[in-house]
Design an enzyme around this catalytic site. Sequence first.
Site, mmCIF file in Angstrom:
data_model
loop_
_atom_site.group_PDB
_atom_site.id
_atom_site.type_symbol
_atom_site.label_atom_id
_atom_site.label_comp_id
_atom_site.label_asym_id
_atom_site.label_seq_id
_atom_site.Cartn_x
_atom_site.Cartn_y
_atom_site.Cartn_z
ATOM 1 N N PRO A 231 0.805 -1.229 0.000
ATOM 2 C CG PRO A 231 0.034 -0.936 2.189
ATOM 3 C CD PRO A 231 0.827 -1.879 1.318
ATOM 4 C CB CYS A 232 3.168 2.789 -2.425
ATOM 5 S SG CYS A 232 2.275 2.536 -3.950
ATOM 6 C CG HIS A 233 -2.898 3.480 -1.070
ATOM 7 N ND1 HIS A 233 -2.661 2.167 -1.402
ATOM 8 C CD2 HIS A 233 -3.775 3.449 -0.025
ATOM 9 C CE1 HIS A 233 -3.380 1.375 -0.602
ATOM 10 N NE2 HIS A 233 -4.057 2.128 0.247
#
Lengths: 175, 321
Positions: free
Chosen positions: B219-221
């Site tokens: 989850p780089c968001h």
Amino acid sequence: MAEDAFEAVVGSHHAEIRRYLLRITARGSDADDLSQETFLRAFRAYRALPPGSNVRAWLFTIATNLGRNHFRAQARRRRAYAAAALEMRPDAPDRTDGQMLADETRERLERVITGLPAKQRLAFIMRKMHELEYAEIGASLSCSEESARAHVFQALRKVRRSLDGHLPVEMESRS
Amino acid sequence: MSPQHPQCRAIEPDLLSVAAGEAEAAAVGRVEAHVASCGSCREELGQYRPLEGMMATVRRTPLPDDDATLARAQLASRLADLRSRMVGFGIFPSPLGPILIGRSEHGVALVQYLPAGGSLPARVQRLLGEDAVEDRAATEGLRAELVEYLEGRRVRLDWPLDLGRMRSDFQRRVLEATAALPYGAVTSYAGIAARIGAPSAVRPVAQALRWNPLPIVIPCHRVIGTSGALTGYAGRRVELKQRLLAVEGVKTVAARHDFKVNREAMYTMVTGESEYCVPTCGSLLSKSLSTLTLFGTREVAEAAGFAPCTSCRPDLHPLPA
């Protein structure tokens, strides 16, 4: 799974495809490399092959294309390969004079085949050594069935001319 | 007659087909009639006769080096290697536009946003490698779970991952730290740099996340700028980052060409501690986002195993919904 089906393809055809490549390259190490490459390419494309396809002819097509690429890359060394392949042939210990003569003729025949132009040679080997149909040979060489037949006949005529006067008597009388 | 004679030239194709043993009856008749009166063609035909026998002998004679054992064994190992590298992929519509999911023998190897129309940009083709094959059936289950996730009906994607497309060990460490961020939590690039023990490597961390082959799943968001600005996502598609965060309960406000996480609306925790606070808690004072983790709701903070702060009591004085 598709993988298991492909294992069966390898099992059924690998030895023959390698033998074909050995005939056209006259070198075991080239036949090893090109036969592996043939099946790696086939594996990548196998899922996309329509059901009911002639797998054997398809493999010959891939092998033929790889073989032709190989010849282009190795064009200058090809004759040396053929010579080396004939030298490599182990001497059978107890050959009679008649056998010796037959062997010489056979070696001569192989040399003549090796010296044929690439398409004629490939068509001739596919037809006479592996008994493929002309339509299959045409597909392998990207030409029509008629052209494939013409390549084989041209090769046959050249072979006859090259062997003129070298046909052993006992083989002639046998036929 | 001689080989140059027009009749001899005309009969040659038939003669060859007879010689090859492939002639039809009519051709055989024509050849027989011709050779009855033409000595040189009769001789020629006679020369072809032994050839078939010789070729049969050649066909039967074992070739030197006709041993496929070694090649077969090498092929088996190369096929096994190819299978393990080979990616089967599917392209699906999703609430965030067309998405490609690719899986290898080891696990999910690629998740990529595609441009509208679903064409494959060069970068995605490079990531897929030359051995990729379209295999929607193999990725259909993943697609269903991903859509559930994007619609907020699922909070975990427990997929086995194939991290074979990492560019470096550094990128692997960054992505592993990012994968550990809980659902609904937000931290900063500096925060990830601190977690992997490289606090000054903020820009390299941002670069490593930029080339994340598995967005959404890793989850780089959830990683944003220290200012609270989302700063970037999937090229120039920061709106996707905002939507993913919104699904997880993270509130943002529109800023110029960007969005900003509304820190006043986020439960806040000093990274490494075990209690979360309201953002006005005295223990936070003026701490930078580089040392903090933010949560959109109490539920996600508690689902991640954290307890309410015993002095600011977010459980008794929750933020307005």
